[in-house]
Design a protein around this motif. Structure first.
Motif, PDB file in Angstrom:
ATOM      1  N   ALA A 260       0.831  -1.207   0.000  1.00  0.00           N
ATOM      2  CA  ALA A 260       0.000   0.000   0.000  1.00  0.00           C
ATOM      3  C   ALA A 260       0.868   1.261   0.000  1.00  0.00           C
ATOM      4  O   ALA A 260       0.579   2.227  -0.716  1.00  0.00           O
ATOM      5  CB  ALA A 260      -0.932  -0.006   1.212  1.00  0.00           C
ATOM      6  N   GLU A 261       1.935   1.254   0.786  1.00  0.00           N
ATOM      7  CA  GLU A 261       2.828   2.417   0.834  1.00  0.00           C
ATOM      8  C   GLU A 261       3.577   2.586  -0.474  1.00  0.00           C
ATOM      9  O   GLU A 261       3.750   3.706  -0.981  1.00  0.00           O
ATOM     10  CB  GLU A 261       3.803   2.262   1.998  1.00  0.00           C
ATOM     11  N   LEU A 262       4.023   1.484  -1.051  1.00  0.00           N
ATOM     12  CA  LEU A 262       4.773   1.568  -2.307  1.00  0.00           C
ATOM     13  C   LEU A 262       3.892   2.034  -3.466  1.00  0.00           C
ATOM     14  O   LEU A 262       4.362   2.713  -4.384  1.00  0.00           O
ATOM     15  CB  LEU A 262       5.394   0.205  -2.635  1.00  0.00           C
ATOM     16  N   ARG A 266       5.691   7.006  -2.666  1.00  0.00           N
ATOM     17  CA  ARG A 266       6.365   7.886  -1.719  1.00  0.00           C
ATOM     18  C   ARG A 266       7.737   7.374  -1.309  1.00  0.00           C
ATOM     19  O   ARG A 266       8.671   8.150  -1.080  1.00  0.00           O
ATOM     20  CB  ARG A 266       5.487   8.070  -0.480  1.00  0.00           C
ATOM     21  N   ILE A 267       7.879   6.052  -1.170  1.00  0.00           N
ATOM     22  CA  ILE A 267       9.167   5.464  -0.784  1.00  0.00           C
ATOM     23  C   ILE A 267       9.542   4.398  -1.806  1.00  0.00           C
ATOM     24  O   ILE A 267       8.726   4.001  -2.649  1.00  0.00           O
ATOM     25  CB  ILE A 267       9.116   4.839   0.626  1.00  0.00           C
ATOM     26  N   ASP A 268      10.789   3.947  -1.722  1.00  0.00           N
ATOM     27  CA  ASP A 268      11.293   2.873  -2.573  1.00  0.00           C
ATOM     28  C   ASP A 268      11.558   1.645  -1.714  1.00  0.00           C
ATOM     29  O   ASP A 268      11.636   1.736  -0.483  1.00  0.00           O
ATOM     30  CB  ASP A 268      12.589   3.281  -3.268  1.00  0.00           C
ATOM     31  N   PRO A 289       7.636   0.673 -10.367  1.00  0.00           N
ATOM     32  CA  PRO A 289       8.941   1.219 -10.751  1.00  0.00           C
ATOM     33  C   PRO A 289       9.830   1.579  -9.578  1.00  0.00           C
ATOM     34  O   PRO A 289      11.045   1.759  -9.752  1.00  0.00           O
ATOM     35  CB  PRO A 289       8.566   2.471 -11.559  1.00  0.00           C
ATOM     36  N   ASN A 290       9.262   1.699  -8.395  1.00  0.00           N
ATOM     37  CA  ASN A 290      10.044   2.048  -7.213  1.00  0.00           C
ATOM     38  C   ASN A 290      10.425   0.827  -6.383  1.00  0.00           C
ATOM     39  O   ASN A 290      10.776   0.945  -5.212  1.00  0.00           O
ATOM     40  CB  ASN A 290       9.278   3.058  -6.339  1.00  0.00           C
ATOM     41  N   VAL A 291      10.393  -0.352  -7.006  1.00  0.00           N
ATOM     42  CA  VAL A 291      10.698  -1.600  -6.312  1.00  0.00           C
ATOM     43  C   VAL A 291      11.762  -2.372  -7.078  1.00  0.00           C
ATOM     44  O   VAL A 291      11.672  -2.525  -8.304  1.00  0.00           O
ATOM     45  CB  VAL A 291       9.441  -2.482  -6.158  1.00  0.00           C
ATOM     46  N   VAL A 292      12.770  -2.845  -6.345  1.00  0.00           N
ATOM     47  CA  VAL A 292      13.689  -3.863  -6.854  1.00  0.00           C
ATOM     48  C   VAL A 292      13.295  -5.160  -6.164  1.00  0.00           C
ATOM     49  O   VAL A 292      13.337  -5.250  -4.928  1.00  0.00           O
ATOM     50  CB  VAL A 292      15.154  -3.515  -6.547  1.00  0.00           C
ATOM     51  N   LEU A 293      12.886  -6.152  -6.941  1.00  0.00           N
ATOM     52  CA  LEU A 293      12.422  -7.423  -6.385  1.00  0.00           C
ATOM     53  C   LEU A 293      13.331  -8.537  -6.883  1.00  0.00           C
ATOM     54  O   LEU A 293      13.424  -8.769  -8.088  1.00  0.00           O
ATOM     55  CB  LEU A 293      10.974  -7.687  -6.808  1.00  0.00           C
TER      56      LEU A 293
END
Length: 338
Positions: A260-262, A266-268, A289-293
């Motif tokens: 939910a936050e991602l 707002r954050i990565d 796009p703000n996640v490295v998985l």
């Protein structure tokens, strides 16, 4: 040491693992210390061949996929004196009965900590540079990026890094961060302010660390007390543009709250471990796009497994030569280790 008085060692792990852990040279080195029979690598302890192997075993060299060593298994292994694990945590397969019967237990957790810490260090530095967002912007725009105008707050100079957990890995990350111009703080309920200062970091409460860190790296064990230690309220404390790095366990973070936050952008996050271990196919984590998985790759992979094999071989040598184990696991630590 002659062949006649070498203790018998038995392997218990997945069938493919020995070749990944032990080079031919390392196998020869092991053979100088123990009688490593040509029998099967044990993946169960119930069959007649497995019971025959256990009956002779003085040393059990375990790895991923090892069956659980229960009281019944110990009854079938009257000569067993040491369990040397080629992985990190022993909680999945070593029962308390091993310690109650005086069996020595060793782990390669220290060796496995090194690649995890290196992976965390790499992403801390990349997060400080804003690499994930810049890479995504450049790749999708396919045109010049005005770095100073669009990303004025990136850079690794004096950025604040919060380490959660002074585990082996957490301490190694702290050590690796020392050459860089970063301000590092630590939250660990077992570490005093004086001990944190001796590590070269500032002690912080968890709320203060989350509020004051540009980058937060998780290195706490998966315990009942640490489940969802990063919840919706904690995530909301993180500054805009902050990065959460999880190379520990997915259970440390409330994943529903994290998603939910991602989704707000707002954050990565750099996420190497999730709960469940593999997110469902429709999880936004795959596309944000703000996640490295990554699929749990921070720990030993590829040729890094050889380090685990070498660590285990060192422990076997120490055992057969009467030296104390270098990496013992003691029963009273079970409540607070991974």
């Amino acid at each position: 040491m002659t062949a006649r008085n070498r203790p018998v060692a038995v392997l218990a792990m997945t069938a493919d693992l020995p070749d990944l852990l032990f080079t031919p040279a390392l196998r020869r080195r092991l053979a100088e210390d123990v009688e490593l029979g040509p029998g099967p690598v044990l993946q169960e302890f119930d069959s007649a061949p497995a019971r025959a192997a256990l009956a002779r075993a003085e040393v059990l060299i375990t790895g991923w996929g090892s069956p659980r060593i229960t009281a019944e298994v110990l009854d079938a292994a009257p000569a067993l004196r040491a369990v040397v694990h080629t992985g990190g945590s022993v909680k999945g397969h070593v029962s308390r009965e091993c310690w109650e019967r005086g069996i020595l237990v060793s782990s390669s957790a220290a060796a496995n900590a090194l690649p995890v810490a290196e992976y965390a260090l790499a992403w801390i530095l990349l997060a400080a540079k804003g690499a994930r967002r810049l890479e995504h912007t450049y790749r999708t725009r396919r045109a010049a990026v005005d770095r100073n105008a669009e990303f004025p707050h990136v850079g690794a100079y004096r950025r604040s890094v919060g380490i959660i957990g002074a585990s082996r890995i957490g301490r190694r990350v702290i050590e690796l961060l020392r050459p860089f111009d970063l301000e590092v703080s630590l939250f660990d309920p077992y570490v005093t302010a004086a001990e944190a200062a001796a590590l070269g970091v500032a002690s912080a409460t968890l709320p203060d660390l989350l509020t004051g860190s540009d980058i937060v790296s998780l290195h706490a064990p998966a315990l009942h007390s640490t489940r969802h230690m990063i919840d919706a309220a904690g995530l909301a404390r993180m500054p805009d543009g902050a990065t959460l790095i999880n190379t520990a366990r997915g259970s440390l973070v409330d994943q529903e709250a994290l998603v939910a936050e991602l989704l707000t952008g707002r954050i990565d996050a750099v996420i190497d471990t999730t709960e469940p271990e593999v997110p469902p196919p429709d999880s936004p984590l795959y596309t944000l796009p703000n996640v490295v998985l990554t699929p749990h790759i921070a720990g030993a992979q590829g040729n890094e497994l050889l380090r685990l094999g070498e660590s285990a071989a060192d422990e076997v040598h120490r055992y057969v030569t009467g030296l104390p184990l270098a990496h013992p696991v003691v029963v009273h630590d079970l409540a607070r280790i991974a």
